[in-house]
Write an enzyme that holds these catalytic residues in place. Structure first.
Site, PDB file in Angstrom:
ATOM      1  NE  ARG A 117      33.496   9.221  -6.378  1.00  0.00           N
ATOM      2  CZ  ARG A 117      33.247   8.133  -5.663  1.00  0.00           C
ATOM      3  NH1 ARG A 117      34.141   7.153  -5.621  1.00  0.00           N
ATOM      4  NH2 ARG A 117      32.133   8.002  -4.970  1.00  0.00           N
ATOM      5  CG  HIS A 130      25.741   7.573 -14.284  1.00  0.00           C
ATOM      6  ND1 HIS A 130      26.030   6.285 -13.913  1.00  0.00           N
ATOM      7  CD2 HIS A 130      26.455   8.362 -13.447  1.00  0.00           C
ATOM      8  CE1 HIS A 130      26.877   6.300 -12.888  1.00  0.00           C
ATOM      9  NE2 HIS A 130      27.143   7.552 -12.584  1.00  0.00           N
ATOM     10  CG  HIS A 138      35.811   5.308 -10.840  1.00  0.00           C
ATOM     11  ND1 HIS A 138      36.026   6.613 -11.223  1.00  0.00           N
ATOM     12  CD2 HIS A 138      36.096   5.249  -9.512  1.00  0.00           C
ATOM     13  CE1 HIS A 138      36.410   7.311 -10.166  1.00  0.00           C
ATOM     14  NE2 HIS A 138      36.481   6.510  -9.120  1.00  0.00           N
ATOM     15  CG  ASP A 162      29.315  10.432  -5.151  1.00  0.00           C
ATOM     16  OD1 ASP A 162      28.563  11.364  -5.497  1.00  0.00           O
ATOM     17  OD2 ASP A 162      29.808   9.607  -5.961  1.00  0.00           O
ATOM     18  CG  ASP A 215      27.631  12.835  -9.464  1.00  0.00           C
ATOM     19  OD1 ASP A 215      27.899  12.504  -8.299  1.00  0.00           O
ATOM     20  OD2 ASP A 215      27.877  12.117 -10.459  1.00  0.00           O
ATOM     21  CD  GLU A 229      32.526  10.555 -11.150  1.00  0.00           C
ATOM     22  OE1 GLU A 229      32.440   9.862 -10.118  1.00  0.00           O
ATOM     23  OE2 GLU A 229      31.563  10.798 -11.900  1.00  0.00           O
ATOM     24  CG  HIS A 276      28.137   2.336  -6.919  1.00  0.00           C
ATOM     25  ND1 HIS A 276      27.741   1.770  -8.101  1.00  0.00           N
ATOM     26  CD2 HIS A 276      28.701   3.519  -7.252  1.00  0.00           C
ATOM     27  CE1 HIS A 276      28.075   2.576  -9.111  1.00  0.00           C
ATOM     28  NE2 HIS A 276      28.650   3.640  -8.610  1.00  0.00           N
ATOM     29  CD  GLU A 332      31.057  13.001  -9.008  1.00  0.00           C
ATOM     30  OE1 GLU A 332      30.734  12.508  -7.909  1.00  0.00           O
ATOM     31  OE2 GLU A 332      30.605  12.592 -10.096  1.00  0.00           O
ATOM     32  CG  HIS A 361      28.965  10.422 -15.121  1.00  0.00           C
ATOM     33  ND1 HIS A 361      27.927  11.250 -14.764  1.00  0.00           N
ATOM     34  CD2 HIS A 361      29.586  10.089 -13.956  1.00  0.00           C
ATOM     35  CE1 HIS A 361      27.906  11.382 -13.449  1.00  0.00           C
ATOM     36  NE2 HIS A 361      28.915  10.696 -12.926  1.00  0.00           N
ATOM     37  CG  ASP A 399      -2.118  -0.914   1.019  1.00  0.00           C
ATOM     38  OD1 ASP A 399      -2.342  -1.355  -0.118  1.00  0.00           O
ATOM     39  OD2 ASP A 399      -2.784  -1.219   2.023  1.00  0.00           O
ATOM     40  CE1 TYR A 419      37.440   5.684  -4.591  1.00  0.00           C
ATOM     41  CE2 TYR A 419      38.436   5.224  -6.735  1.00  0.00           C
ATOM     42  CZ  TYR A 419      37.547   5.941  -5.952  1.00  0.00           C
ATOM     43  OH  TYR A 419      36.781   6.921  -6.531  1.00  0.00           O
TER      44      TYR A 419
HETATM   45  N1  GLY Z   1      27.287   9.458  -7.853  1.00  0.00           N
HETATM   46  C1  GLY Z   1      27.512   8.590  -8.935  1.00  0.00           C
HETATM   47  C2  GLY Z   1      28.690   8.938  -9.698  1.00  0.00           C
HETATM   48  O1  GLY Z   1      29.522   9.684  -9.223  1.00  0.00           O
HETATM   49  O2  GLY Z   1      28.849   8.553 -10.828  1.00  0.00           O
HETATM   50 MN    MN Z   2      29.170  11.039  -7.678  1.00  0.00          MN
HETATM   51 MN    MN Z   3      29.596  11.039 -10.943  1.00  0.00          MN
END
Ligand code: GLY
Ligand code: MN
Ligand code: MN
Length: 439
Positions: free
Chosen positions: A408, A363, A352, A262, A273, A386, A245, A410, A356, A38, A390
């Site tokens: 990181r 994304h 990574h 992040d 972001d 970004e 993540h 970003e 993006h 519900d 690590y």
């Molecule tokens: N927050 C997702 C990324 O940095 O791509």
């Molecule tokens: Mn991010």
């Molecule tokens: Mn990002």
């Protein structure tokens, strides 16, 4: 609606120009997702549908049929919407209905959504190409396929059936990739408020708090500004920063650890972001600082490459080189930088990409390559930058003082004729500035 009606009308006219007189575009709205018995997750409109219509309700469909006329009137933009339902509206909120779709959202014609199948055949007949992203909305896929099949069956008697299905990637998503001035204004605001939220986090963090207690400050700041998180906030202390993540956000923040956050707020469908990494106790250790300065240099140098005419692959190339040089300087990798990159050895610590597209989706849509080659930056494109490093705990051959460090940094950057414009400069990233803010 996030924009005035003219902006939506411009977008629809541009899309119709791109798909041409023998095309038709079908863009479904999102469906409400059940969270638990519900109750639903907070509704988030499909970005393609929102971009073209500004219509906020679930279970609708937009059809754009260039040049279409009915009864002597232009009827190119057809909206299928939920019917009015006084009983349901008492429980779940107002519905625009077909009248509202025409009056408030600029539809040339509107039907209730249960008439979709019946209306679809005449809308598709005689159009060679159906611009529709197959495979993402299974209920609509089946209806559209059935309509095409039926047109084929009667086509012996006249109307030609569509021959091609074309993903929206080459039309609508190319439009979304290059942001209009009104979109950039919204994104800049989302980024500015999100930067403030990160400053608050830096002021709040201290040993003994749980990760979510810092995350709460960030998300509260989004909410008090009429925003919401654009994606699940990552608040990772210590070695949790090495989980790319990480969503648990439940651990204790310890003296001497770093905290990676992040998080970005979404304003009227446009999200920031941002990632910042800072010491829980306000002071970088020597080892943390050494790694941090490498990532920061990669971030700054990569941002400089977001120039009109530069290859979209360039930021990653530059960041990878600087990070790998840094890893060699620290003694985490050994050998020539060029050979290490060729063999992909840096991926153990940098696994990574460097950025993006950013916009309505975190994304965001838009192709990175055209004809197999990286495309070039154009004004109005927005990209994240970004880089990160690590160092997993227990990594063999690496001095223990680096174990568990995850960093990181970003930022969100607009490509302009005057060079890169950083939208997220409101939150510091230089070591001295962070330590001053946290003191
Ligand atoms: N927050 C997702 C990324 O940095 O791509
Ligand atoms: Mn991010
Ligand atoms: Mn990002």
């Amino acid at each position: 609606m996030a924009f005035d009606r003219k902006e939506y009308a411009r977008r629809r006219a541009e899309l119709m120009k791109r798909i041409g007189a023998d095309g038709v575009a079908i863009v479904p709205a999102a469906h409400e997702a059940v969270r638990a018995r519900d109750t639903h997750y907070k509704f988030r409109q499909d970005s393609d549908f929102a971009y073209l219509s500004g219509f906020p309700e679930p279970d609708a469909v937009a059809v754009l049929a260039p040049g279409r006329r009915t009864g002597g009137h232009k009827s190119e933009f057809v909206l299928f919407v939920r019917d009015r339902d006084p009983a349901r509206e008492i429980w779940d909120g107002r519905r625009a209905g077909t009248e509202g779709a025409v009056r408030d959202y600029g539809a040339d014609e509107a039907f209730t959504v249960d008439a979709f199948e019946e209306q679809l055949q005449p809308l598709l007949a005689g159009r060679a190409r159906v611009h529709y992203t197959m495979g993402e909305h299974s209920a609509w896929d089946a209806k559209i396929a059935a309509a095409v099949r039926e047109i084929r069956e009667v086509s012996r008697r006249g109307a030609a059936a569509p021959t091609d299905f074309v993903a929206l990637e080459t039309s609508l998503h190319e439009m979304r990739l290059k942001k209009s001035p009104a979109e950039l204004k919204l994104l800049a605001k989302a980024c500015a408020v999100s930067a403030e939220a990160h400053v608050l986090a830096m002021r709040t963090a201290r040993p003994g708090l749980r990760e979510w207690q810092v995350g709460a400050e960030i998300e509260a700041h989004f909410l008090r500004n009429g925003m919401e998180p654009g994606y699940g906030s990552i608040v990772g202390g210590g070695e949790n920063a090495c989980i790319l993540h990480y969503v648990d956000n439940g651990a204790l923040l310890r003296d001497g650890d770093l905290l990676l956050i992040d998080a970005g707020g979404e304003l009227h469908g446009y999200t920031a972001d941002i990632t910042r990494t800072f010491p829980v106790n306000g002071k970088f250790s020597k080892a943390q600082r050494a790694v941090y300065e490498i990532v920061l240099e990669a971030n700054k140098q990569a941002i400089r490459t977001l120039k009109v005419g530069e290859s979209v692959g360039r930021p990653h190339e530059v960041a990878t080189r600087i990070l790998t040089e840094g890893l060699v300087d620290l003694g985490l990798l050994k050998g020539s930088v060029k050979e290490l990159i060729k063999a992909g050895k840096q991926r153990q610590f940098y696994m990574h990409g460097t950025g993006h597209w950013l916009g309505m989706d975190v994304h965001d849509v838009g192709r990175y390559r055209l004809d197999g080659k990286y495309r070039r930056f154009e004004p109005g494109m927005v990209m994240t930058v970004e880089p990160g490093l690590y160092i997993a705990p227990g990594t063999k051959g690496v001095d223990e003082k680096y174990w568990g460090i995850g960093i990181r940094i970003e930022d969100d950057v607009v490509v302009t004729e005057d060079g890169p414009r950083v939208l997220t400069g409101g939150v510091p990233k230089d070591v001295g500035e962070i330590e001053k803010l946290m003191a």
